[in-house]
Design a protein around this motif. Structure first.
Motif, PDB file in Angstrom:
ATOM      1  N   GLU A   7       0.852  -1.374  -0.069  1.00 36.45           N
ATOM      2  CA  GLU A   7      -0.011   0.093   0.108  1.00 36.45           C
ATOM      3  C   GLU A   7       0.977   1.353  -0.071  1.00 36.45           C
ATOM      4  N   PRO A  49       1.226   4.606   3.630  1.00 40.85           N
ATOM      5  CA  PRO A  49       2.200   4.655   4.795  1.00 40.85           C
ATOM      6  C   PRO A  49       3.426   5.378   4.063  1.00 40.85           C
ATOM      7  N   LYS A  90       3.961   8.433   5.519  1.00 43.83           N
ATOM      8  CA  LYS A  90       3.305   8.796   6.808  1.00 43.83           C
ATOM      9  C   LYS A  90       4.561   7.864   7.730  1.00 43.83           C
ATOM     10  N   ALA A  91       3.829   6.788   8.158  1.00 40.45           N
ATOM     11  CA  ALA A  91       4.950   5.674   8.769  1.00 40.45           C
ATOM     12  C   ALA A  91       6.381   5.593   8.196  1.00 40.45           C
ATOM     13  N   ALA A  92       6.416   5.288   6.908  1.00 39.02           N
ATOM     14  CA  ALA A  92       7.679   5.093   6.389  1.00 39.02           C
ATOM     15  C   ALA A  92       8.574   6.392   6.375  1.00 39.02           C
ATOM     16  N   ASP A 137       8.938   6.164  11.188  1.00 42.96           N
ATOM     17  CA  ASP A 137       9.299   4.897  11.906  1.00 42.96           C
ATOM     18  C   ASP A 137      10.920   4.803  11.560  1.00 42.96           C
ATOM     19  N   PRO A 174      11.239   1.302   9.081  1.00 42.65           N
ATOM     20  CA  PRO A 174       9.823   1.098   8.294  1.00 42.65           C
ATOM     21  C   PRO A 174      10.136  -0.310   7.491  1.00 42.65           C
ATOM     22  N   PRO A 204       5.080  -1.871   3.501  1.00 45.06           N
ATOM     23  CA  PRO A 204       3.681  -2.013   3.920  1.00 45.06           C
ATOM     24  C   PRO A 204       2.910  -3.051   2.994  1.00 45.06           C
ATOM     25  N   TRP A 223       8.241   2.487  -3.183  1.00 41.41           N
ATOM     26  CA  TRP A 223       8.771   2.212  -1.633  1.00 41.41           C
ATOM     27  C   TRP A 223      10.188   2.668  -1.737  1.00 41.41           C
ATOM     28  N   GLU A 260       1.356  16.013   3.520  1.00 42.86           N
ATOM     29  CA  GLU A 260       1.756  14.850   4.584  1.00 42.86           C
ATOM     30  C   GLU A 260       3.246  14.920   4.589  1.00 42.86           C
ATOM     31  N   SER A 295       5.515  14.866   8.196  1.00 44.97           N
ATOM     32  CA  SER A 295       6.396  13.961   8.668  1.00 44.97           C
ATOM     33  C   SER A 295       7.607  14.590   8.880  1.00 44.97           C
ATOM     34  N   ASP A 332      -3.512  11.991   7.036  1.00 42.74           N
ATOM     35  CA  ASP A 332      -3.087  12.142   8.296  1.00 42.74           C
ATOM     36  C   ASP A 332      -1.960  13.148   8.545  1.00 42.74           C
TER      37      ASP A 332
END
Ligand SMILES: Cc1cc2nc3c(=O)[nH]c(=O)nc-3n(C[C@H](O)[C@H](O)[C@H](O)COP(=O)(O)OP(=O)(O)OC[C@H]3O[C@@H](n4cnc5c(N)ncnc54)[C@H](O)[C@@H]3O)c2cc1C
Length: 398
Positions: free
Chosen positions: A42, A45, A48-50, A53, A56, A59, A130, A157, A161, A319
């Motif tokens: 997906e 992320p 966001k998370a990638a 984190d 990471p 996802p 990615w 976004e 981040s 987000d």
């Protein structure tokens, strides 16, 4: 010969279509032509998370076990180069030709750049794959001077981040307001204040933006001013990957024209995800929910023409900082905006003259979004409801 369904594109729509075909009992071959080397994953992320984190992970859409169970024939990393609708074959960049009984095009989009020379600068980044996220993540650090070109959802976004990782962020938006294509001016203004409060420098209406170089560092030239950055990320939207559909002679408008069953103008070819135009709204939605649910509906109808088609109202989320923002419906210039300020965040209701809700933008309020979906589906007249009054219980309109 075994029957074969070919899916071009190993992204979210391709992945969900493959899984649905197996879940619904397809026992023939499913061939996936994917130009990325990864399993289905997906993209939300990635911004966001990638980026946030420490370590990471890809996802993935499905666990390794689930994906193995789908028994797919992968052709990756390989590109589909052309489709012959008469012979019902797809030619890959390896020269191999795959015959299909049914074909699904789920090729998504490619990150757009303002000009070809932007791709040559080593400190210019985009965010679609990615490896783009891994490359950008490795660069983000405290004090990095980051220029973001494009004040749409992806740009904002990335800004959120990057601020969380301590970067100094400047957002350049050519249009007079942020996210102008997808929300009304009141929402744009709120987003601008939100980012400014978090320390981002937001420049809207900055006209033409040029890229220059100063000793290996990217320079943004706009409004007669030159500014040096350590890195620049471009988030100005995507060019949909429509070349195959055009070459195959399919009907294409802003995206591939499909009916609610995902059927294109060729009875053996279907389309799903970002490349497919919304069958009711006639726009390209480019959202996680559309990529998943329209692909699921299409895969079902590939096996059973009587299966119900796709009829969801456009919905996407973003987000940013501590906010979950949900956007339901599409903007309508004829509509009147009603703003409600609740403790958890504002709600922006866009009401048509007949009282129907055209769009809701909700900050941190999934419950009201759920309710609004029902109002929209029922075509409810909300003219007399005091939507802007925070004392008024919206749940009383259930
Ligand atoms: C950084 C980022 C953040 C996002 N955040 C959100 C969010 O918060 N909320 C939301 O609702 N949506 C979000 N989205 C949008 C959402 O991720 C997309 O709408 C969704 O990924 C579309 O899925 P898709 O399968 O249609 O296309 P893609 O995911 O792009 O997959 C298409 C695949 O096809 C491949 N391909 C293309 N051409 C060929 C070819 N000729 N041969 C073989 N393979 C090919 C591509 O390389 C790609 O792997 C975000 C997108 C990005 C990039």
């Amino acid at each position: 010969m075994t029957a074969r369904i070919v899916i071009i594109g190993g992204g979210q729509a391709g992945g969900w279509a493959a899984k649905t075909l197996r879940d619904k009992g397809w026992q023939g071959e499913i061939a996936i032509v994917a130009d990325e080397p990864w399993d289905f994953y997906e993209r939300p992320p990635l911004s966001k998370a990638a980026l946030l984190d420490d370590e990471p992970l890809l996802p993935r859409l499905f666990s390794e076990e689930v994906q193995q169970g789908l028994n797919l024939t992968w052709h990756r990393p390989q590109r589909a180069e052309s489709i012959d609708p008469q012979a019902r074959t797809v030619t890959l960049d390896s020269g191999e030709r795959l015959a299909y009984d049914q074909l699904l095009i789920a090729t998504g989009g490619s990150a757009r750049l303002p000009g070809p020379h932007w791709a040559d600068h080593p400190q210019v980044y985009t965010l679609r794959h990615w490896q783009d996220a891994c490359r950008l993540k490795a660069r983000l650090r405290d004090g990095l001077r980051l220029g973001i070109v494009g004040g749409g959802w992806i740009g904002l976004e990335i800004a959120a981040s990057a601020r969380a990782r301590g970067a100094a962020v400047t957002i350049f938006e050519q249009q007079p307001a942020l996210c102008m294509r997808s929300v009304g001016p009141e929402v744009s203004a709120y987003l601008q204040t939100l980012h400014q409060q978090q320390g981002a420098d937001v420049r809207c209406g900055c006209g033409a933006i040029e890229l220059e170089d100063s000793g290996g560092q990217p320079v943004i030239y706009c409004d007669g001013v030159r500014e040096i950055f350590d890195a620049v990320v471009v988030g100005i939207g995507v060019d949909l990957n429509l070349a195959l559909a055009r070459q195959a002679g399919l009907r294409v408008e802003c995206g591939i024209v499909v009916d609610p069953r995902g059927r294109t103008s060729d009875p053996h070819i279907f389309a799903a995800g970002d490349v497919a135009q919304h069958p009711q709204f006639g726009v390209c939605i480019q959202s996680w929910a559309f990529a998943q649910n329209q692909a699921v509906a299409t895969a079902k109808t590939m096996l059973d023409a009587a299966a119900p088609g796709y009829d969801e109202i456009p919905w996407l989320w973003s987000d940013q900082y501590q906010n979950n923002i949900q956007i339901l419906g599409i903007p309508d210039p004829e509509s009147r905006m009603i703003v409600r300020h609740d403790a958890k965040g504002p709600l922006f209701f866009s009401l048509a003259p007949d009282g129907r809700l055209r769009q809701l933008v909700a900050f941190n309020d999934a419950r009201t979004v759920k309710l609004a979906k029902r109002w929209m589906a029922a075509g409810r007249d909300l003219r007399d409801a005091p939507l802007g009054d925070p004392q008024f219980s919206l749940m009383s309109l259930r």
